[in-house]
Scaffold this active site. Sequence first.
Site, PDB file in Angstrom:
ATOM      1  N   HIS A 113     -24.657   7.852 -18.376  1.00 14.09           N
ATOM      2  CA  HIS A 113     -23.200   8.943 -18.702  1.00 14.09           C
ATOM      3  C   HIS A 113     -23.432   9.905 -17.286  1.00 14.09           C
ATOM      4  O   HIS A 113     -24.136   9.787 -16.832  1.00 14.09           O
ATOM      5  CB  HIS A 113     -23.873  10.050 -19.689  1.00 14.09           C
ATOM      6  CG  HIS A 113     -23.688   9.454 -20.626  1.00 14.09           C
ATOM      7  ND1 HIS A 113     -22.669   9.200 -21.943  1.00 14.09           N
ATOM      8  CD2 HIS A 113     -25.253   8.795 -22.079  1.00 14.09           C
ATOM      9  CE1 HIS A 113     -22.998   9.213 -23.259  1.00 14.09           C
ATOM     10  NE2 HIS A 113     -24.452   8.798 -22.984  1.00 14.09           N
ATOM     11  N   PHE A 114     -22.374   9.010 -16.407  1.00  5.45           N
ATOM     12  CA  PHE A 114     -22.144   9.921 -15.562  1.00  5.45           C
ATOM     13  C   PHE A 114     -20.977  10.831 -14.479  1.00  5.45           C
ATOM     14  O   PHE A 114     -20.655  11.571 -14.286  1.00  5.45           O
ATOM     15  CB  PHE A 114     -22.037   8.592 -14.067  1.00  5.45           C
ATOM     16  CG  PHE A 114     -23.098   7.908 -14.054  1.00  5.45           C
ATOM     17  CD1 PHE A 114     -24.057   8.211 -14.407  1.00  5.45           C
ATOM     18  CD2 PHE A 114     -22.985   6.217 -13.956  1.00  5.45           C
ATOM     19  CE1 PHE A 114     -25.494   7.005 -13.789  1.00  5.45           C
ATOM     20  CE2 PHE A 114     -24.000   5.640 -12.930  1.00  5.45           C
ATOM     21  CZ  PHE A 114     -24.722   5.735 -13.838  1.00  5.45           C
ATOM     22  N   ASN A 148     -18.224   9.571 -23.680  1.00  6.82           N
ATOM     23  CA  ASN A 148     -17.570  10.639 -23.112  1.00  6.82           C
ATOM     24  C   ASN A 148     -17.847  11.646 -22.460  1.00  6.82           C
ATOM     25  O   ASN A 148     -18.324  12.550 -22.560  1.00  6.82           O
ATOM     26  CB  ASN A 148     -18.894  10.883 -24.862  1.00  6.82           C
ATOM     27  CG  ASN A 148     -19.998  10.800 -23.935  1.00  6.82           C
ATOM     28  OD1 ASN A 148     -20.269   9.927 -23.168  1.00  6.82           O
ATOM     29  ND2 ASN A 148     -21.135  11.338 -24.326  1.00  6.82           N
ATOM     30  N   HIS A 152     -23.013   5.255 -31.659  1.00  5.07           N
ATOM     31  CA  HIS A 152     -24.096   6.295 -31.855  1.00  5.07           C
ATOM     32  C   HIS A 152     -24.415   5.659 -33.309  1.00  5.07           C
ATOM     33  O   HIS A 152     -23.028   7.393 -33.608  1.00  5.07           O
ATOM     34  CB  HIS A 152     -23.292   7.130 -30.909  1.00  5.07           C
ATOM     35  CG  HIS A 152     -24.511   8.413 -30.945  1.00  5.07           C
ATOM     36  ND1 HIS A 152     -25.242   8.658 -29.822  1.00  5.07           N
ATOM     37  CD2 HIS A 152     -25.201   9.564 -31.912  1.00  5.07           C
ATOM     38  CE1 HIS A 152     -26.176  10.010 -30.242  1.00  5.07           C
ATOM     39  NE2 HIS A 152     -25.980  10.404 -31.644  1.00  5.07           N
ATOM     40  N   HIS A 174     -30.113   3.476 -28.999  1.00  2.94           N
ATOM     41  CA  HIS A 174     -31.072   3.749 -28.853  1.00  2.94           C
ATOM     42  C   HIS A 174     -31.798   4.297 -30.075  1.00  2.94           C
ATOM     43  O   HIS A 174     -30.971   5.465 -31.218  1.00  2.94           O
ATOM     44  CB  HIS A 174     -30.785   5.584 -28.111  1.00  2.94           C
ATOM     45  CG  HIS A 174     -29.094   5.944 -28.919  1.00  2.94           C
ATOM     46  ND1 HIS A 174     -28.689   5.708 -29.986  1.00  2.94           N
ATOM     47  CD2 HIS A 174     -28.334   7.085 -27.289  1.00  2.94           C
ATOM     48  CE1 HIS A 174     -27.753   7.402 -29.668  1.00  2.94           C
ATOM     49  NE2 HIS A 174     -26.949   7.318 -28.365  1.00  2.94           N
ATOM     50  N   ASP A 199     -30.145   5.533 -21.351  1.00  9.66           N
ATOM     51  CA  ASP A 199     -29.077   6.715 -21.712  1.00  9.66           C
ATOM     52  C   ASP A 199     -28.837   7.814 -20.691  1.00  9.66           C
ATOM     53  O   ASP A 199     -29.109   9.232 -21.653  1.00  9.66           O
ATOM     54  CB  ASP A 199     -29.096   7.363 -23.053  1.00  9.66           C
ATOM     55  CG  ASP A 199     -28.188   8.331 -24.416  1.00  9.66           C
ATOM     56  OD1 ASP A 199     -27.318   7.859 -23.251  1.00  9.66           O
ATOM     57  OD2 ASP A 199     -29.041   8.034 -24.692  1.00  9.66           O
TER      58      ASP A 199
HETATM   59  O1  DOR Z   1     -28.686  12.902 -25.800  1.00  3.94           O
HETATM   60  C1  DOR Z   1     -27.893  12.384 -25.782  1.00  3.94           C
HETATM   61  N1  DOR Z   1     -26.811  12.523 -24.972  1.00  3.94           N
HETATM   62  N2  DOR Z   1     -27.344  11.413 -26.554  1.00  3.94           N
HETATM   63  C2  DOR Z   1     -25.969  10.914 -26.709  1.00  3.94           C
HETATM   64  O2  DOR Z   1     -25.937   9.826 -27.612  1.00  3.94           O
HETATM   65  C3  DOR Z   1     -24.916  11.814 -25.437  1.00  3.94           C
HETATM   66  C4  DOR Z   1     -25.761  11.819 -24.234  1.00  3.94           C
HETATM   67  C5  DOR Z   1     -24.570  12.583 -23.683  1.00  3.94           C
HETATM   68  O3  DOR Z   1     -23.389  12.191 -22.999  1.00  3.94           O
HETATM   69  O4  DOR Z   1     -24.830  13.463 -22.523  1.00  3.94           O
END
Ligand code: DOR
Length: 464
Positions: A64-65, A96, A181, A236, A307
């Site tokens: 997630h960047f 997301n 997820h 995960h 992740d």
């Molecule tokens: O802990 C998490 N953080 N699980 C996820 O699936 C999303 C991620 C996030 O985007 O911060």
Amino acid sequence: MAETFDLILRGGTAVLPGMTLEVDIGVRDGKIAAIGDLEGAAADNVIPCRGLHILPGVIDTQVHFREPGATHKEDIEHGTMAAAAGGVTAVFEMPNTTPLTTTPETLAQKMDIASQTAYCDYAFYLGGTAINARNLPEWENLPGVCGIKIFMGSSTGDLLSATDDEVRTVLANGHRVVAVHAEDEMMMNENKKTILGDSNNVNLHPAWRSPESCVSATNRLLRIARDCGRRVHVLHISTAEELDILAQNRDIATCEVLPNHLTLAAPECYERLGTRAQQNPPIRERRHQDALWQAVRNGLIDILGSDHAPHTLEEKGKTYPASPSGTPGVQTLVPVMLNHVNEGRLTLERFVDLTAYGPARIHQIAGKGRICPGYDADFTIVDMKARKEITAKQQKSKAGWSPYEGMKVTGWPVATIIRGQIVMQDGEVSGLPRGLPVRFKETLAGESAAATIVPLTRNRQQSA
Ligand code: DOR
């Protein structure tokens, strides 16, 4: 006349398909051109690799960047710099973000930013929802798309397909892999009232986001996937019970495990790290971790992803449950897992299976993921004997911290080579950001000249 290459990796121990051998590797025009004894060959650049291991470039299929939304601190530039510093040659980013990556426009925005700022190769998941489902059969073929992602339980951001109907609508449209997820939103909402209540105790995180909610979501998902004839990739995995279920569904389902779930365990992690250990699905008790390791060893797990979720310490310092879930991890994936290799929990070959062969197989990556002639010259060069401590200072992510700070590991990435270019050496990321979109076998036909998917030639290297 001596054979010539752009680059020779001299005398490293390479993890090749089916064998691990001391060889020379010759690279020409960004591709692997020769493997063997290249004693008489000449090259513009020779890297002495004796005593080092050469792995196929590590592909992190879950990061997630956050760009392009300005609500988070991280960006593609620093996220990919962290990846390269940690020996990762390609990343797949989750949708997301703000805005969500759920349309061609938001995808184009990310592709544009990545084309200018990414230090490693990249691709993006397209978020699947009931709203965009009808467009997915077309949009999933866009250049740079590695697959579809759905959230059955809410985590960071607004992407959610909680009900069976919503999941079915996405799975019934399109054919590429759907990464999921799998936490049951309805069960977690109920647990929040009955288990969490007004408590601020992060130790309750694994009870609120319970094993039962993971099992329920995975069961529901597999039933729908079977009805729709769609393959799914369960992200995960955190419970022992889901592994048993997945083992019964190998024809339609693959799965991923994270270094965090293999390395940290409850309740100790919450006592030591507090909300810094908070992530979704949660880190659980040792019995789950033991089962995950067994699944790593018996072949059930297909992929290892980080992740990477670059929440800042300020954000993580909020009072639970307002604190966000997730930890940075793209830069520590390789050293943490090499330490597990050195401690005998998995072999180096299995590590390669999880970080290169697995990603290539499940996402149908074109021309990456193996050390063999004709493939992209992507390498993660590691020193299996180097002993180092993980520190916050090393971290290139704007988050600037790691749950593994202070951990002493044996095994460290010493160079990252992407399409024949040295992007990282001895911890230093150098040169311009030259990442390119990863290509996929299922969508080769959809590539156009406008997609600018060209191998980096020496001309471009010189003109940059
Ligand atoms: O802990 C998490 N953080 N699980 C996820 O699936 C999303 C991620 C996030 O985007 O911060």
